[in-house]
Write a protein that holds these residues in place. Structure first.
Motif, PDB file in Angstrom:
ATOM      1  N   THR A   2       0.545  -1.179   0.024  1.00 41.92           N
ATOM      2  CA  THR A   2       0.131   0.083   0.000  1.00 41.92           C
ATOM      3  C   THR A   2       0.966   1.377  -0.226  1.00 41.92           C
ATOM      4  N   GLU A   3       0.387   1.956  -1.066  1.00 39.20           N
ATOM      5  CA  GLU A   3       1.210   3.635  -0.873  1.00 39.20           C
ATOM      6  C   GLU A   3       1.143   4.253  -0.063  1.00 39.20           C
ATOM      7  N   GLU A   4       1.950   5.120   0.806  1.00 43.57           N
ATOM      8  CA  GLU A   4       1.832   5.233   1.516  1.00 43.57           C
ATOM      9  C   GLU A   4       1.135   6.983   1.724  1.00 43.57           C
ATOM     10  N   LEU A   5      -0.026   7.293   2.877  1.00 39.61           N
ATOM     11  CA  LEU A   5      -0.599   8.348   2.457  1.00 39.61           C
ATOM     12  C   LEU A   5       0.264   9.695   2.392  1.00 39.61           C
ATOM     13  N   TYR A   6       1.036   9.742   3.631  1.00 38.86           N
ATOM     14  CA  TYR A   6       1.874  11.121   3.983  1.00 38.86           C
ATOM     15  C   TYR A   6       2.615  10.272   3.902  1.00 38.86           C
ATOM     16  N   ILE A   7       4.407  11.510   2.976  1.00 40.98           N
ATOM     17  CA  ILE A   7       5.589  11.072   3.138  1.00 40.98           C
ATOM     18  C   ILE A   7       6.522  12.435   3.988  1.00 40.98           C
ATOM     19  N   ARG A   8       7.076  11.460   4.457  1.00 39.28           N
ATOM     20  CA  ARG A   8       8.354  12.299   5.488  1.00 39.28           C
ATOM     21  C   ARG A   8       9.701  12.569   5.113  1.00 39.28           C
ATOM     22  N   PHE A   9       9.949  13.526   5.296  1.00 37.77           N
ATOM     23  CA  PHE A   9      11.472  13.931   4.968  1.00 37.77           C
ATOM     24  C   PHE A   9      12.257  14.298   6.405  1.00 37.77           C
ATOM     25  N   LYS A  10      13.063  13.447   6.292  1.00 38.40           N
ATOM     26  CA  LYS A  10      14.171  14.368   8.242  1.00 38.40           C
ATOM     27  C   LYS A  10      15.097  15.472   7.288  1.00 38.40           C
TER      28      LYS A  10
END
Length: 202
Positions: A2-10
């Motif tokens: 399943t594709e992630e809804l939110y993308i998080r960048f550090k």
């Protein structure tokens, strides 16, 4: 998968910035879209699944604002390197005309933009295990990524089925709270229960 809804960048200072994956897809040739969605494009994730990006937080916030609203609103101290930022992130911008590059018009501010969407959700809590319906709000970027979340008493629930983070308050309550903290309403669609807000950070 399943594709992630939110993308998080550090980022390089350890801070995390978040965006909905669907916001990246209209720009398939841009750097961040390739980083996240192109399997042939080498990407770096940490053990928490965050994409690691070596960038100043204020610049990166402006990059994400571009994906959300189509505008590159750089803080004033970074305006002089605008073209190199465009090149680095492969953004679909041309050089500004010389009249726009005048000192009076290049003054920009760091702007925080937030989108609220009203929702109704049913949650089950122990010990009663009785399903209860609540008015909730979906916040983009995620509520827990906003500084204002630290000074609110809002309950946040993350759905196990879709990964969405819900603030257990109506979108009007969340909107009024953010307005009291300096946000301005840019767009308000009562029928869709959607609000776009912005805050000028000095």
């Amino acid at each position: 998968m399943t594709e992630e809804l939110y993308i998080r960048f550090k980022l390089c200072d350890g801070s995390v910035q978040t965006i909905l994956g669907t916001m990246l897809k209209p720009y398939p040739d841009s750097y961040l879209t390739k980083l996240v969605f192109n399997n042939d494009f080498k990407s770096t994730k940490d053990d928490q699944g965050f994409f690691c990006v070596d960038e100043e937080p204020q610049i990166f916030a402006a990059i994400l604002t571009f994906y959300r609203h189509g505008q590159l609103l750089l803080p004033n101290i970074f305006v002089s390197i605008r073209d190199s930022i465009i090149d680095k992130y492969l953004l679909p911008f041309e050089k500004l005309p010389s009249t726009i590059n005048s000192p009076e018009s290049t003054i920009t501010m760091n702007i925080t933009r937030v989108r609220l969407r009203g929702a109704a959700r049913t949650f089950v809590y122990a010990p009663s295990m009785e399903p209860m319906s609540y008015l909730c709000t979906i916040v983009d970027p995620m509520w827990t990524d906003l500084p204002e979340s630290q000074i609110s008493d809002f309950v946040v629930v993350t759905s196990h089925s879709n990964g969405i983070e819900y603030v257990r308050k109506s979108y009007l309550t969340v909107m009024n709270f953010l307005v009291s903290k300096g946000y301005e309403i840019e767009r308000w669609d009562e029928h869709k229960e959607e609000v776009d807000l912005k805050k000028m950070n000095t």
